[in-house]
Design an enzyme around this catalytic site. Structure first.
Site, mmCIF file in Angstrom:
data_model
loop_
_atom_site.group_PDB
_atom_site.id
_atom_site.type_symbol
_atom_site.label_atom_id
_atom_site.label_comp_id
_atom_site.label_asym_id
_atom_site.label_seq_id
_atom_site.Cartn_x
_atom_site.Cartn_y
_atom_site.Cartn_z
ATOM 1 N N GLU A 131 0.817 -1.218 0.000
ATOM 2 C CA GLU A 131 0.000 0.000 0.000
ATOM 3 C C GLU A 131 0.849 1.265 0.000
ATOM 4 O O GLU A 131 0.651 2.166 -0.801
ATOM 5 C CB GLU A 131 -0.927 0.010 1.217
ATOM 6 C CG GLU A 131 -2.079 -0.957 1.146
ATOM 7 C CD GLU A 131 -3.005 -0.807 2.336
ATOM 8 O OE1 GLU A 131 -3.247 0.349 2.748
ATOM 9 O OE2 GLU A 131 -3.476 -1.826 2.865
ATOM 10 N N ASP B 290 -2.152 -4.242 3.537
ATOM 11 C CA ASP B 290 -2.159 -4.429 4.985
ATOM 12 C C ASP B 290 -3.061 -5.586 5.422
ATOM 13 O O ASP B 290 -4.059 -5.894 4.755
ATOM 14 C CB ASP B 290 -2.610 -3.141 5.670
ATOM 15 C CG ASP B 290 -1.548 -2.051 5.577
ATOM 16 O OD1 ASP B 290 -0.391 -2.377 5.282
ATOM 17 O OD2 ASP B 290 -1.884 -0.862 5.802
ATOM 18 N N ASP C 44 -5.677 -6.351 7.125
ATOM 19 C CA ASP C 44 -6.972 -6.056 7.722
ATOM 20 C C ASP C 44 -8.010 -6.014 6.606
ATOM 21 O O ASP C 44 -7.711 -6.281 5.442
ATOM 22 C CB ASP C 44 -6.935 -4.739 8.513
ATOM 23 C CG ASP C 44 -6.415 -3.570 7.689
ATOM 24 O OD1 ASP C 44 -6.407 -3.652 6.436
ATOM 25 O OD2 ASP C 44 -6.012 -2.553 8.281
ATOM 26 N N GLU D 122 -9.548 -3.536 5.188
ATOM 27 C CA GLU D 122 -9.249 -2.528 4.183
ATOM 28 C C GLU D 122 -8.164 -3.035 3.240
ATOM 29 O O GLU D 122 -8.255 -2.877 2.014
ATOM 30 C CB GLU D 122 -8.794 -1.239 4.863
ATOM 31 C CG GLU D 122 -9.066 0.024 4.069
ATOM 32 C CD GLU D 122 -10.527 0.411 4.088
ATOM 33 O OE1 GLU D 122 -10.973 1.084 3.137
ATOM 34 O OE2 GLU D 122 -11.247 0.031 5.033
ATOM 35 N N TYR E 273 2.342 -4.405 13.158
ATOM 36 C CA TYR E 273 1.240 -3.658 12.548
ATOM 37 C C TYR E 273 0.426 -2.935 13.614
ATOM 38 O O TYR E 273 0.072 -3.515 14.646
ATOM 39 C CB TYR E 273 0.347 -4.606 11.755
ATOM 40 C CG TYR E 273 -0.657 -3.906 10.880
ATOM 41 C CD1 TYR E 273 -0.252 -2.961 9.942
ATOM 42 C CD2 TYR E 273 -2.007 -4.203 10.985
ATOM 43 C CE1 TYR E 273 -1.179 -2.324 9.138
ATOM 44 C CE2 TYR E 273 -2.931 -3.574 10.170
ATOM 45 C CZ TYR E 273 -2.517 -2.634 9.256
ATOM 46 O OH TYR E 273 -3.430 -2.002 8.445
ATOM 47 N N ARG F 14 -2.607 -1.476 13.556
ATOM 48 C CA ARG F 14 -4.078 -1.477 13.570
ATOM 49 C C ARG F 14 -4.528 -2.849 14.039
ATOM 50 O O ARG F 14 -4.559 -3.800 13.279
ATOM 51 C CB ARG F 14 -4.648 -1.139 12.193
ATOM 52 C CG ARG F 14 -4.349 0.293 11.767
ATOM 53 C CD ARG F 14 -5.061 0.658 10.471
ATOM 54 N NE ARG F 14 -4.796 2.046 10.110
ATOM 55 C CZ ARG F 14 -3.795 2.452 9.362
ATOM 56 N NH1 ARG F 14 -2.946 1.563 8.865
ATOM 57 N NH2 ARG F 14 -3.612 3.718 9.074
ATOM 58 N N HIS G 177 -4.470 -10.115 14.137
ATOM 59 C CA HIS G 177 -3.032 -10.102 14.408
ATOM 60 C C HIS G 177 -2.786 -9.608 15.826
ATOM 61 O O HIS G 177 -3.684 -9.084 16.476
ATOM 62 C CB HIS G 177 -2.291 -9.241 13.387
ATOM 63 C CG HIS G 177 -3.093 -8.099 12.870
ATOM 64 N ND1 HIS G 177 -3.857 -8.179 11.742
ATOM 65 C CD2 HIS G 177 -3.282 -6.855 13.345
ATOM 66 C CE1 HIS G 177 -4.477 -7.026 11.534
ATOM 67 N NE2 HIS G 177 -4.149 -6.218 12.485
#
Length: 713
Positions: free
Chosen positions: A7, A79, A81, A83, A289, A291, A333
């Protein structure tokens, strides 16, 4: 060549240094396409999203297509997740990748990246659909409600949001509580002892008036004379004494939410700044990560932290620690931690280094032994006015620091530490002699206003939104939309913030805080494959449409000329001095009369010129001149509306306009031919010949064909 698409461009350098020479790393720079900006993009009954490549990503997509065509294998490493899963799917679809590999990792280290690449998988479409549902619900509320809301509040460019509006409501509700709060003056008593049978001095006890003096109907001591008599006692009996040890466990490692709260309290960072710094630390390979909803670390990380702590002589508990996650947590995660616990400093600047230290010490402390306190609690009593007044003395002394050796306090809690009080060793039945009695005058206070950190905590407690979105939400409602403002760090609603809550709260379900949590649960069901995208969005759509009809009926003003409610609006713009009512349906305009439409504004009549119409010859031309958006215009138009022909003005005279050059292409909107028009920079664009009914335009692609996917705004 093997191509890895991530990303953020900030990851490229680190990843390129990890991967072998035959790898190429490129970035999508976030999402490459989205719902259209100029249209709704979702239509019932299936609400299938209509996506467009965002204009600023055209060059990015073109570069990725070239790289993908040259690559032997393509790995999508957006990423880990929802999104990121959606971004991977968009890349696969737009780039036409019949075969690609989805890889994830939670830290940009050699071991993590290589492990992720060694275990590729297919794109998880349940997660993609959950992200699509969230985006659709956000578009649904924003697109359908914002216009009627602006008209109801007589202010342009107001916006409703599925999550942002409930967040504003929380602050507005608290402000209303503060305004309506009535303070009560009451009294308390504290005694200071100079000795207990010549053992000690300088310790304190407080009166507990709720034991025998107050009840639920009278929770405060309102009579100062009573407090004065209690403070006058000089001898008390020791009724009970307890000495014990109390253990305090360390706080859990950081989740996204607790990191934002702790950084706000300890470092005074805004949530937005915290996430920006954490992103840089993650991209540089310093932390995992950032988030995540999970408070737990991986088994590997726990083993590394315990080994490091043991080598440093730090106290360890017998077994590794784990924590119970909050309801609705997405635990794809682990918690946020340093990638290498033995690295004490990391970051490019002081702010990054401070945040890294906060994360590292929190992760390290989470696996250390409890802090142990010696606690002494004494209950004392004395007779006052024929009733027993009970006092309590409580003292706490740290005897085994445990995790507090590396971390002084839980920065996320923002609570005052328990005050020190050297309570001596007492015996039941002994007598305590009072040195001084003090009456304190107290006033009840309302709950405090929210800060950004405490608003995040409240949103998380209520299940509103997701921690990964909190920073963007707060930035939007404080900075972008100005529904809230900050006063010395406290959040205060602005008049427009209170206005939108007052308008929407009585009607719309999404303003109900419990409803918002249930909707988040529904999104989790989509991610888990328990319900479909269409069912989730469709149910919300049906509810919203019914509520929107009620809202319009209550708030929308009908046009006095044609009666249309949906196209009649109050146009207010103080910067331009505008304050009038306008109908898009019949084009009627009205003066404003105290927030309601007043007298109709008559259209300014443009006088006839001396020239006959060059098209019909039976009517005179009107010369129309002025400026719009800073650009001048000057042309002639036939006064007969049935003709409506227009002509250029050259030296004050009408001149026929050149016929447009028609292309071989048709308008995607209405099907009429497209005309080729020149741009200011020497290029071309396409304009629909169905003007003025159809005003569609298209940019020209490199092969001089219309770019149907990316029309200009």
């Amino acid at each position: 060549m093997k191509l890895l698409i991530v990303e953020s461009p900030g990851k490229i350098k680190k990843l390129q240094s990890i991967l072998p020479a035959e790898w190429r790393v490129a970035a999508s720079v976030g999402h490459i396409r989205d719902l259209p900006q100029e249209a709704y993009g979702l239509e019932p009954p299936d609400f299938r999203p209509v996506y467009q490549i965002t204009p600023e990503k055209k060059d990015v997509v073109a570069r990725l297509r070239t790289l993908a065509a040259e690559a032997d294998e393509v790995y999508l490493a957006s990423d880990p997740d929802r999104e990121g899963e959606a971004i991977a799917w968009h890349l696969k679809d737009v780039l036409g990748l019949s075969a690609c590999k989805r890889v994830t990792y939670t830290a940009i280290t050699k071991d993590d990246v290589e492990a992720g690449i060694a275990a590729p998988r297919d794109i998880d479409m349940a997660l993609v659909h959950a992200q699509e549902a969230r985006r659709a619900l956000d578009r649904l509320v924003g697109y359908k409600v914002s216009g009627p809301l602006s008209r109801a509040c007589s202010e342009s460019r107001l916006s409703a949001g599925r999550v942002q509006s409930p967040a504003v409501r929380i602050v507005v509700d608290r402000e209303q509580e503060i305004r309506s709060f009535v303070s009560t003056t009451h009294y308390g008593v504290e005694l200071t002892f100079d000795r207990v049978e010549n053992v000690s001095e300088g310790w304190n006890a407080v009166w507990l008036p709720r034991e025998g003096w107050l009840d639920e109907d009278n929770p405060y001591v309102l009579d100062k004379a009573v407090a004065d008599r209690v403070a006058a006692v000089r001898s008390l009996d020791v009724l009970a004494f307890e000495e014990k040890e109390a253990a305090t466990a360390p706080p859990a490692p950081f989740t996204t939410s607790s990191l934002q709260q702790a950084a706000g309290n300890a470092l005074k960072f805004t949530p937005k700044k915290t996430m920006e710094l954490a992103q840089k630390l993650y991209e540089a390979g310093h932390i995992t990560y950032m988030r995540t909803d999970s408070p737990n670390l991986s088994e590997t990380a726990i083993a590394e932290i315990r080994a490091y702590a043991d080598a440093q002589g730090l106290p360890l508990p017998p077994a590794p620690r784990t924590w119970k996650s909050k309801d609705g947590a997405q635990e794809a995660h682990e918690a946020i931690r340093p990638t290498h616990i033995d690295v004490e400093e990391a970051g490019e600047n002081a702010d990054e280094q401070a945040l890294y230290a906060l994360i590292r010490l929190r992760a390290l402390a989470s696996q250390l032994a409890d802090a142990v306190f010696a606690v002494r609690v004494a209950r004392l009593g004395a007779d006052v006015d024929g009733r027993q007044a009970i006092f309590e003395a409580r003292g706490r002394t740290l005897v085994h620091p445990g995790w507090k050796q590396v971390m002084a306090a839980d920065a996320a809690d923002d609570e005052d530490a328990e005050p020190s009080n050297s309570v001596p060793l007492l015996k039941e039945g002994a007598t305590a002699v009072v040195q001084q009695g003090t009456v304190s005058t107290k006033k009840t206070k309302p709950k405090p206003r929210y800060k950004q950190t405490t608003l995040i905590r409240e949103m998380e407690r209520r299940g509103i939104g997701r921690p990964a979105t909190y920073a963007a939400i707060l930035d939007n409602i404080i900075v972008q939309k100005a529904y809230l403002r900050e006063e010395k760090g406290w959040l205060v609603p602005t008049p427009r913030g209170e206005a939108i809550v007052a308008a929407m709260q009585p009607v719309f379900s999404f303003m109900n805080l419990d409803f918002t949590k249930r909707l988040e649960d529904a999104l989790d069901d989509v991610a888990g494959g328990k319900t479909s995208y269409a069912d989730c969005v469709g149910l919300a759509y049906d509810t919203l449409m019914a509520e929107l009809a009620t809202f319009r009926e209550k708030t929308a003003v009908p046009c006095p000329a044609c009666g249309n409610r949906d196209t009649f609006y109050h146009n207010v713009n103080p910067e331009r001095g505008w304050n009038y009512w306008k109908c898009k349906e019949c084009n009627a305009s009205f003066e404003d009369d105290g927030g309601r439409p007043g007298s109709r504004k008559e259209k300014k009549e443009i006088p006839l010129s001396e020239f006959d119409c060059l098209a019909c010859g039976s009517a005179k031309l009107r010369r129309i001149a002025g400026t719009k958006n800073g650009a001048a215009y000057d042309f002639f138009k036939c006064s007969d509306d049935n003709c409506g022909a227009t002509f250029n003005a050259v030296d004050g005279r009408p001149v026929p306009r050149e016929e447009p050059t028609l292309s071989e292409f048709a308008c995607k909107q209405c099907g009429k031919p497209l005309a080729v028009k020149p741009t200011r920079k020497g290029g071309i664009y396409f304009s629909c010949t169905g003007y003025p009914k159809c005003k569609q335009r298209y940019w020209a692609k490199d092969d001089n064909s219309p770019d149907y996917d990316n029309p200009p705004k």
